[in-house]
Design a protein around this motif. Structure first.
Motif, mmCIF file in Angstrom:
data_model
loop_
_atom_site.group_PDB
_atom_site.id
_atom_site.type_symbol
_atom_site.label_atom_id
_atom_site.label_comp_id
_atom_site.label_asym_id
_atom_site.label_seq_id
_atom_site.Cartn_x
_atom_site.Cartn_y
_atom_site.Cartn_z
ATOM 1 N N PRO A 311 0.792 -1.236 0.000
ATOM 2 C CA PRO A 311 0.000 0.000 0.000
ATOM 3 C C PRO A 311 0.825 1.288 0.000
ATOM 4 O O PRO A 311 0.268 2.333 0.322
ATOM 5 C CB PRO A 311 -0.810 -0.132 1.286
ATOM 6 C CG PRO A 311 0.084 -0.896 2.202
ATOM 7 C CD PRO A 311 0.880 -1.834 1.352
ATOM 8 N N GLY A 312 2.084 1.235 -0.347
ATOM 9 C CA GLY A 312 2.904 2.442 -0.368
ATOM 10 C C GLY A 312 2.576 3.341 -1.550
ATOM 11 O O GLY A 312 1.683 3.062 -2.349
ATOM 12 N N PHE A 313 3.332 4.421 -1.675
ATOM 13 C CA PHE A 313 3.103 5.387 -2.756
ATOM 14 C C PHE A 313 3.494 4.742 -4.087
ATOM 15 O O PHE A 313 4.617 4.275 -4.248
ATOM 16 C CB PHE A 313 3.942 6.651 -2.509
ATOM 17 C CG PHE A 313 3.628 7.774 -3.453
ATOM 18 C CD1 PHE A 313 2.701 8.751 -3.108
ATOM 19 C CD2 PHE A 313 4.243 7.848 -4.695
ATOM 20 C CE1 PHE A 313 2.398 9.786 -3.990
ATOM 21 C CE2 PHE A 313 3.938 8.886 -5.579
ATOM 22 C CZ PHE A 313 3.012 9.849 -5.222
ATOM 23 N N PRO A 314 2.597 4.705 -5.080
ATOM 24 C CA PRO A 314 2.879 3.952 -6.318
ATOM 25 C C PRO A 314 3.914 4.608 -7.225
ATOM 26 O O PRO A 314 3.871 5.828 -7.431
ATOM 27 C CB PRO A 314 1.524 3.914 -7.042
ATOM 28 C CG PRO A 314 0.597 4.767 -6.290
ATOM 29 C CD PRO A 314 1.246 5.283 -5.058
ATOM 30 N N THR A 315 4.794 3.805 -7.753
ATOM 31 C CA THR A 315 5.778 4.306 -8.722
ATOM 32 C C THR A 315 5.079 4.910 -9.937
ATOM 33 O O THR A 315 5.586 5.833 -10.554
ATOM 34 C CB THR A 315 6.745 3.184 -9.157
ATOM 35 O OG1 THR A 315 7.607 3.691 -10.166
ATOM 36 C CG2 THR A 315 6.035 1.954 -9.684
ATOM 37 N N ASP A 316 3.885 4.419 -10.253
ATOM 38 C CA ASP A 316 3.169 4.928 -11.424
ATOM 39 C C ASP A 316 2.628 6.351 -11.226
ATOM 40 O O ASP A 316 2.049 6.926 -12.148
ATOM 41 C CB ASP A 316 2.015 3.989 -11.803
ATOM 42 C CG ASP A 316 2.521 2.709 -12.456
ATOM 43 O OD1 ASP A 316 3.714 2.643 -12.786
ATOM 44 O OD2 ASP A 316 1.705 1.776 -12.624
ATOM 45 N N LEU A 317 2.773 6.899 -10.007
ATOM 46 C CA LEU A 317 2.379 8.303 -9.790
ATOM 47 C C LEU A 317 3.586 9.189 -9.494
ATOM 48 O O LEU A 317 3.437 10.388 -9.217
ATOM 49 C CB LEU A 317 1.377 8.407 -8.625
ATOM 50 C CG LEU A 317 -0.035 7.907 -8.920
ATOM 51 C CD1 LEU A 317 -0.885 7.946 -7.650
ATOM 52 C CD2 LEU A 317 -0.698 8.738 -10.013
#
Ligand code: UD1
Length: 431
Positions: A311-317
């Motif tokens: 649930p961490g900050f997504p690389t895709d963003l």
């Protein structure tokens, strides 16, 4: 080749409907190979990657059809696609097709599980660092597959079928977890996947496989247990909303200021990024029909982020967030831990006036940057959309070239933003 022109400086106000998730739709479509019966997927986004995958599946003998519009459906309603893999006619996925979309490599798993063999070209896809398939092949080997590499192709064989086993991923891999789920569903015996990806798209695939008759427990956690079955049936499945599209538009609104309802979005799919936006001074409200993003006059605050598996900050963003932080009222840092070399947007953002310095896997972003429009182009999907976000806040016109990257992952981007007041248009053809 199409381009997108953006005139910066307009605030966004209105409703943006969120499409079905590309990263769920692709593995769900691939799962159709596992069954002789029809898999019907609803809320599939209109994207070039979806069209390309339909062609790739067609090559294996999957009949893929897009249903017509239904009463009450709006332009934004996702498409319904039916996929029938009654007879698999070809177990080879050729270079010409697989090299255009990395995720299509995943057909290796259902082909192998159902047919006992697959010959699939090593993938291409986004130019974001080396993206090996060693863990994907390891997973198939743990289920009894024999794997060889021959002339750029992975040749996988399991003449007497796959058997359950323990797959312990040394690193979280979304694709690895998807293919392990698909393969293990038709393997003999029990499979345990350890350190599984917990991404919502993995849980969505598992939900669909369960509807098809698979016996899966624990999807969405880091340990998944699958009891193999001998055959899978057809099913109907609704693709979950795209959390990356959601986060991208949330950042667009944060960038320009305004008040937009992201219709159909779910906060629980993107808690980490919404938490970051709140720290940056943006208001995030959960509503009955979606998530509302508001920034009215308040300054943008700098926030440091580290990309991580869900649930961490997504690389895709990451690229989009970096664009946003160029306008924060202080300096920030982005640490990319998932992909090496995923900073190709930095030099293009610099053309718009961003001041970002790189040190290995960290990027240091100077806030309060004055952005000015310029022609730019990007080499991957998420990087392209970060340029759109920067363009929305830049003075003057930004021209984004190579729009085909955007069309791979963002449905009707210019329409969705345009209807909320952005000055944005697609310019067709070579100019
Ligand atoms: C999926 C997403 C992509 C997202 C990524 C990470 C789709 C269609 N794509 O990509 O948008 O950015 O998850 O959230 O869903 N790795 C290996 N060996 C392997 C496989 C992966 O070393 O065999 C590494 C990769 O290089 C990367 C990390 O594992 O460093 C995570 O990659 P992975 O989760 O597999 O990404 P994809 O499934 O390709």
């Amino acid at each position: 080749m199409d381009r997108i022109r953006i005139g910066g400086g307009r605030r966004l106000e209105g409703i943006i409907p969120i499409s079905g998730a590309k990263n769920a739709a692709l593995p769900l479509m691939i799962a159709s190979i596992l069954s002789r019966e029809t898999l019907t997927l609803h809320n599939v986004p209109r994207l070039s990657d979806v069209r390309l995958l339909m062609r790739i599946l067609g090559n294996h003998g999957v009949d893929a059809a897009i249903s017509g519009k239904r009463i009450g459906q709006s332009e934004e309603s996702g498409e319904t696609i039916t996929l029938s893999a009654r007879d698999i006619v070809d177990t080879t996925a050729p270079y010409e097709l697989v090299s255009r979309m990395r995720a299509s490599f995943w057909v290796v798993a259902p082909l192998l599980a159902r047919m006992g063999e697959a010959r699939v070209s090593l993938p291409g896809g986004c130019a974001i660092g080396t993206r090996p398939v060693d863990l994907l092949l390891m997973a198939l080997e743990k289920l009894g597959a024999q794997i060889e590499i021959d002339a750029g192709y992975v040749v996988a064989k399991a003449p007497r079928g796959l058997r359950g086993g323990e797959i312990d991923f040394p690193k979280v891999t979304v694709g690895g977890t998807h293919i392990a789920l698909m393969a293990a569903s038709l393997a003999r015996g029990t499979t345990v996947i350890k350190n599984a990806a917990r991404e919502p798209e993995v849980a969505d695939l598992a939900d669909c496989l369960i509807k098809m008759g698979a016996r899966i427990e624990g999807a969405g956690t880091s340990e998944i247990v699958i009891d193999g079955v001998s055959r899978l049936d057809g099913a109907h499945h609704h693709v979950l909303p795209d959390r990356i599209e959601t986060g991208t538009y949330a950042m667009a609104v944060a960038m320009t200021g305004g008040n937009v309802l992201l219709e159909g979005a779910r906060r629980d799919l993107l808690s980490s990024a919404f938490d970051v936006l709140e720290k940056a001074g943006v208001t995030v409200l959960e509503e009955k029909n979606g998530v509302r993003i508001i920034r009215e006059g308040t300054p943008l605050l700098p926030v440091d982020v580290t990309t991580e598996p869900f649930p961490g900050f997504p690389t895709d963003l990451q690229a989009q967030f970096m664009a946003l932080m160029t306008r924060a009222n202080g300096d920030s840092m982005v640490h990319e831990t998932i992909f090496e070399n995923r900073f190709m947007h930095v030099q293009e953002l610099a053309r718009l006036g961003a001041r970002i310095s790189l040190d290995g896997d960290k990027a240091f972003i100077k806030g309060n940057s004055r952005l000015t429009g310029a022609p730019v182009m990007a080499t991957d999907l998420r990087a392209s959309v970060s340029l759109v976000i920067a363009g929305l806040a830049a003075e003057g016109d930004t021209l984004v070239n190579r729009v085909y990257h955007l069309d791979r992952g963002f449905e009707a981007l210019e329409k969705k933003l345009g209807r909320c007041g952005a000055d944005i248009e697609r310019i067709s053809g070579e100019k």
